[in-house]
Structures are given as structure tokens and as C-alpha cells.
Design an enzyme around this catalytic site. Structure first.
Site, mmCIF file in Angstrom:
data_model
loop_
_atom_site.group_PDB
_atom_site.id
_atom_site.type_symbol
_atom_site.label_atom_id
_atom_site.label_comp_id
_atom_site.label_asym_id
_atom_site.label_seq_id
_atom_site.Cartn_x
_atom_site.Cartn_y
_atom_site.Cartn_z
ATOM 1 N N GLU A 35 -58.039 -22.423 -17.274
ATOM 2 C CA GLU A 35 -58.415 -21.025 -17.504
ATOM 3 C C GLU A 35 -58.089 -20.208 -16.259
ATOM 4 O O GLU A 35 -58.864 -20.201 -15.303
ATOM 5 C CB GLU A 35 -59.893 -20.920 -17.867
ATOM 6 C CG GLU A 35 -60.835 -21.801 -17.044
ATOM 7 C CD GLU A 35 -62.267 -21.312 -17.058
ATOM 8 O OE1 GLU A 35 -62.648 -20.596 -17.989
ATOM 9 O OE2 GLU A 35 -62.995 -21.632 -16.105
ATOM 10 N N HIS B 77 -66.841 -24.138 -15.890
ATOM 11 C CA HIS B 77 -66.304 -22.831 -16.272
ATOM 12 C C HIS B 77 -66.357 -21.888 -15.077
ATOM 13 O O HIS B 77 -67.289 -21.925 -14.275
ATOM 14 C CB HIS B 77 -67.096 -22.254 -17.446
ATOM 15 C CG HIS B 77 -66.429 -21.084 -18.091
ATOM 16 N ND1 HIS B 77 -66.481 -19.819 -17.542
ATOM 17 C CD2 HIS B 77 -65.676 -20.979 -19.226
ATOM 18 C CE1 HIS B 77 -65.795 -18.992 -18.320
ATOM 19 N NE2 HIS B 77 -65.294 -19.663 -19.337
#
Length: 264
Positions: free
Chosen positions: A179, A106
Site C-alpha cells: 500500500e 496498515h
């Protein structure tokens, strides 16, 4: 090559939220929505990623849900097994607690905590070798996008991990989450057209890396909300969502799950 036949995933990443009482309430509200408006397991994989100290509590709460809801770890140690590694939680320890899914890569782990390529490869390899399914996150910064480097950056992030992923692991244990860093927590969202274009490039890159490339789910994660979920879900190479803030509201999260479950 489109991934439109892939069962979609919707995973709620709670990040460092919420307090225990609110977490309990959130899960109970989500379970009530699932009970009232059931979504078949085969129509959408659903997961929630709470803070590490809540993993087993949330998992226990979800046992009597009207459908399967996976409990997902937000991170995993780069060190395998057990030992004198204060503060670490290994893939083996997660598996020992029946936690079978984990996020790796992430952007907040990369940017705030310094998870570089070598650290991420170690985390990924440990999780895969322990039998976990990994949701591996990739994405570009606003500066990289404005300089025309977005596709190059994202595809390189995927190529970086290829040496530690076997053909069988690509087939059975890897999910990719795109993302765009500039859209995380900002309220900005890549347009469905831009998101689909990047997902198509990722699909192309995966197909060059592995025969399983056409079967790997590619999730979108960048300020996904109930309001934009239907449009994102309609894109052929967007196979689900990694949801941040909207997953802290049971109704919003349910609507996102519903959008993807009904789209494929």
C-alpha cells in the site's frame, strides 16, 4: 518470478466505518450481488474487515452468502492470551470467535498509532502462533518514493518480520499487501506499471527469504476502485487488492472482486 498462478484475494477494509444500519445494508446488498452473479470460491478469496465490535455480527450475516466471504480483523493486540490489558483484543480471543484473518501493519496503524517494528513483530507473531492468517501491510511514503528509496523501504519492512515467521507460516499463513502510503485515501493510484514493478521486487525479495516466496499472494492497496481494478488485476504479480473506500459500496466492491476473479 511471477505469482500469476496464485488464487487472488480481495479484502474490503472498512476502517472506522460505517454505522451499524449501514453495515447491515452493505452486507445484504453484497450478498444479493453474489447470489445473482456467483463467483466460485476457487477463483478468488474474498474478505471484509469491519470494526472490531461488528466482527461477529458481520460474520453471522455472511454465513448464508452464496460463496465464502471471510471476516477479517483490522488489528490485533501485541499481547497474547488473556489478562488485565484494558481495550486490547488478542489473537486467541479473535480465534475463539472464529475470526481467522487479520490485518497487521496498515500504514494508519504505523503513522497514527505508533505501531513500530517491535510492536508489529509481536502482533504478527501472536497472530501466526494462534493459527491466524495475516495480511501484512508494507509501503512507502511520497517523500521516500521521490528520494528513490521506495524499494529499499518496502523490502526492509518485509525483512524486519522474517525472524518471527517460520517456513511453514510463510507457506500457509502470510499474505502481503503493498500500500503506497501516498495513494491511500487520496484518490491517487500508482500506475499499473509502477505497481507491478514494486510487486515484482517484493516477489523477488520473498523468494530470497523463503522457499514459499513464489506462492505468497501480494495484494495492492492504494485507492483501488472498480474503474482501475481490471487493469491492476491484469498485472502478473498483483494477486488481489486491499480495498478501502470502494469497499463501502457493494456494487463497486463486487466489481473489484469480479475483476480479479476473472483475471487469473
Amino acid at each position: 518470478m511471477s505469482g500469476s498462478t496464485i488464487t487472488p484475494w480481495v479484502v474490503g477494509n472498512w476502517k472506522m466505518n460505517p454505522m451499524r444500519a449501514n453495515a447491515n445494508q452493505l452486507i445484504e446488498e453484497f450478498k444479493q450481488l453474489l447470489q445473482q452473479n456467483q463467483i466460485a470460491d476457487e477463483n478468488c478469496h474474498v474478505g471484509v474487515a469491519p470494526v472490531s465490535i461488528a466482527l461477529t455480527t458481520v460474520q453471522a450475516q455472511l454465513q448464508d452468502a452464496a460463496r465464502t466471504v471471510y471476516t477479517v480483523a483490522q488489528d490485533v493486540s501485541r499481547v497474547a492470551g488473556t489478562g488485565a490489558y484494558t481495550g486490547e483484543v488478542s489473537a486467541e480471543l479473535l480465534k475463539d470467535s472464529q475470526i481467522n484473518f487479520v490485518l497487521v501493519g496498515h500504514s494508519e496503524r504505523r503513522d497514527i498509532f505508533g505501531d513500530n517494528v517491535e510492536i508489529l513483530k509481536a502482533k504478527l507473531q501472536n497472530a501466526l502462533n494462534a493459527g491466524m492468517t495475516v495480511i501484512y501491510c508494507v509501503g512507502e511514503s511520497l517523500e521516500q518514493r521521490e528520494q528513490g528509496q521506495a524499494e529499499q523501504v518496502v523490502l526492509q519492512q518485509i525483512c524486519d518480520i522474517a525472524p518471527v515467521v517460520t517456513a511453514e507460516q510463510w507457506q500457509n499463513q502470510v499474505v502481503i499487501a503493498y500500500e503506497p502510503i501516498w495513494a491511500i485515501g487520496t484518490g491517487k493510484t500508482a500506475s499499473p506499471q509502477d505497481a507491478q514493478a514494486m510487486h515484482a521486487k517484493i516477489r523477488e525479495g520473498l523468494c530470497q527469504l523463503t522457499p514459499a516466496g513464489s506462492n505468497i499472494a501480494i495484494l495492492y492497496g492504494g485507492s483501488v476502485k472498480a474503474e482501475n481494478a481490471v487493469e491492476l488485476a491484469a498485472c502478473p504479480d498483483i494477486n488481489g487488492a486491499l480495498v478501502g473506500g470502494a469497499s463501502l459500496n457493494a456494487a463497486s466492491f463486487y466489481q473489484i472482486v469480479q475483476a480479479f476473479a476473472q483475471s487469473k
